[in-house]
Scaffold this motif. Structure first.
Motif, PDB file in Angstrom:
ATOM      1  N   LYS A 193       0.845  -1.180   0.000  1.00 46.71           N
ATOM      2  CA  LYS A 193       0.000   0.000   0.000  1.00 46.71           C
ATOM      3  C   LYS A 193       0.890   1.243   0.000  1.00 46.71           C
ATOM      4  O   LYS A 193       1.885   1.288   0.726  1.00 46.71           O
ATOM      5  CB  LYS A 193      -0.940   0.020   1.212  1.00 46.71           C
ATOM      6  CG  LYS A 193      -2.073  -1.005   1.137  1.00 46.71           C
ATOM      7  CD  LYS A 193      -2.992  -0.904   2.332  1.00 46.71           C
ATOM      8  CE  LYS A 193      -4.237  -1.786   2.152  1.00 46.71           C
ATOM      9  NZ  LYS A 193      -3.902  -3.196   1.999  1.00 46.71           N
ATOM     10  N   SER A 252      -5.076   4.583   0.618  1.00 50.34           N
ATOM     11  CA  SER A 252      -3.889   4.336  -0.201  1.00 50.34           C
ATOM     12  C   SER A 252      -4.154   4.810  -1.627  1.00 50.34           C
ATOM     13  O   SER A 252      -5.258   4.690  -2.144  1.00 50.34           O
ATOM     14  CB  SER A 252      -3.526   2.854  -0.196  1.00 50.34           C
ATOM     15  OG  SER A 252      -4.606   2.074  -0.689  1.00 50.34           O
ATOM     16  N   ALA A 284      -2.584   0.157  -4.301  1.00 50.15           N
ATOM     17  CA  ALA A 284      -2.635  -1.021  -3.444  1.00 50.15           C
ATOM     18  C   ALA A 284      -2.719  -2.264  -4.307  1.00 50.15           C
ATOM     19  O   ALA A 284      -3.317  -2.252  -5.383  1.00 50.15           O
ATOM     20  CB  ALA A 284      -3.829  -0.950  -2.497  1.00 50.15           C
TER      21      ALA A 284
END
Length: 364
Positions: A57, A75, A78
């Motif tokens: 992430k 994030s 990811a």
């Protein structure tokens, strides 16, 4: 651009850090021995096939490791990758297989990469199912620290002893070269190597097991906000147990703070889980012993011989025109004009740069 250059792979390889000078030192032998014993699993992982799954992430801004539980940011990138690696005990041969994203879905792709004899062969398949065909096959000289970066794609390099693949040497050399001393309490050991400070915290209940490794600059003023800067890394080692007769952490978290290629502050967090450790094997340095399913006649791009057509033939890379082995041509003067050749080499290097994935993650 091949499938291997997905957003996940490119993001994972953003942190490319200049190698720092090392120094020979002779700190406390007691602390050095404690560090060596805590990471005894490293030498036992060599010459074995190691399978891990890493969940990456990437967040905007700097999120300190100790503030991670309070993080509410989403994030920006990811994804998960399965890596199967084998690193020779002399650390000169590395084999790697990648499936990304993982678990396998219709967008997953499969990549096989091998480094041996100072060169790399990289095969990108058109899908996670290798039977769907080969998209690209590239062979090239290995760049500085490329083997370390490639091996570090398995568990952020921790199981192979690459705690920071661009800045620090492999573990046995790090133990000998760093200046070790007691930390602030009985659970801590501190090491200095070049411009980096390494603080290792051992488990309170099982004092022989390292629990946390914090790698920072010895001089905080070196933290520059600039492209590819890596300010710090925290490694968390957990879920200790025995796998294939080796006592080791089965889970590793690498928490990196630094900058992306635009000089923007970012946080890179990679959770790796050890899936399997195979028995010791003899690792051949021959491409054909690893790439066993490449059809004869498959075109191979050789980056330092652009302009010459090469193909795969019975486990070897040969010149298409006359069947001459690539291995017999390496080092021979190239007879064409260097200007277009250098341009093509640059383009070819760009085509495989993304495969220096979490370059490592150290990011390297």
């Amino acid at each position: 651009m091949s499938h291997s250059h997905s957003a996940l792979v490119l993001a994972a390889g953003l942190l490319l850090v200049t190698q720092m000078p090392s120094r020979m030192a002779h700190g406390g032998n007691g602390e050095r021995q404690r560090v060596q014993q805590g990471f005894a699993f490293v030498s036992q992982m060599l010459d074995r096939e190691v399978v891990s799954v890493t969940d990456l992430k990437v967040f905007k801004g700097k999120i300190p490791y100790f503030d991670r539980s309070r993080n509410r940011r989403k994030s920006v990138i990811a994804g998960m990758t399965e890596a199967t690696g084998t690193l020779s005990s002399d650390r000169i041969i590395c084999r790697l297989e990648l499936v990304e994203p993982f678990p396998v879905n219709e967008d997953s792709v499969f990549t096989k990469l091998m480094i041996a004899n100072g060169r790399e062969c990289n095969i990108n398949y058109a899908g996670a199912d290798k039977r769907s065909g080969i998209e690209t096959a590239v062979e090239a000289p290995v760049e500085e620290r490329q083997l370390e970066d490639t091996a570090a794609l398995v568990g952020s390099g921790v199981w192979y002893g690459y705690l920071l693949s661009k800045d620090l040497p492999e573990f046995s050399a790090l133990v000998e070269q760093a200046d070790w001393s007691p930390g602030e309490g009985p659970r801590e050991v501190v090491g200095l190597h070049g411009n980096r400070r390494i603080r290792i915290t051992f488990d309170e209940d099982v004092p022989k097991r390292p629990k946390l490794v914090e790698i920072t600059y010895a001089d905080p003023s070196r933290e520059k906000v600039e492209p590819y800067a890596l300010h710090s890394r925290v490694i968390e080692l957990s879920d200790w147990g025995e796998v294939a007769g080796i006592e080791l952490p089965r889970k590793v978290l690498a928490w990196d703070l630094g900058c992306n290629n635009k000089g923007e502050l970012m946080t890179f967090a990679a959770w790796s889980t050890l899936e399997r450790v195979g028995p010791p094997v003899d690792i051949s340095d021959h491409y054909g012993d690893f790439f066993t399913d490449i059809p004869d006649g498959t075109p191979v791009q050789v980056n330092d011989y652009m302009g010459i057509d090469f193909v795969w033939d019975d486990g070897e890379i040969v010149r298409k025109a006359d069947g001459t082995l690539l291995s017999s041509l390496i080092g021979e003067p190239f007879f064409e004009s260097p200007a277009p050749r250098l341009l093509m080499m640059a383009l070819g290097a760009a085509a495989v740069a993304g495969l220096l994935l979490w370059r490592q993650r150290s990011r390297g």
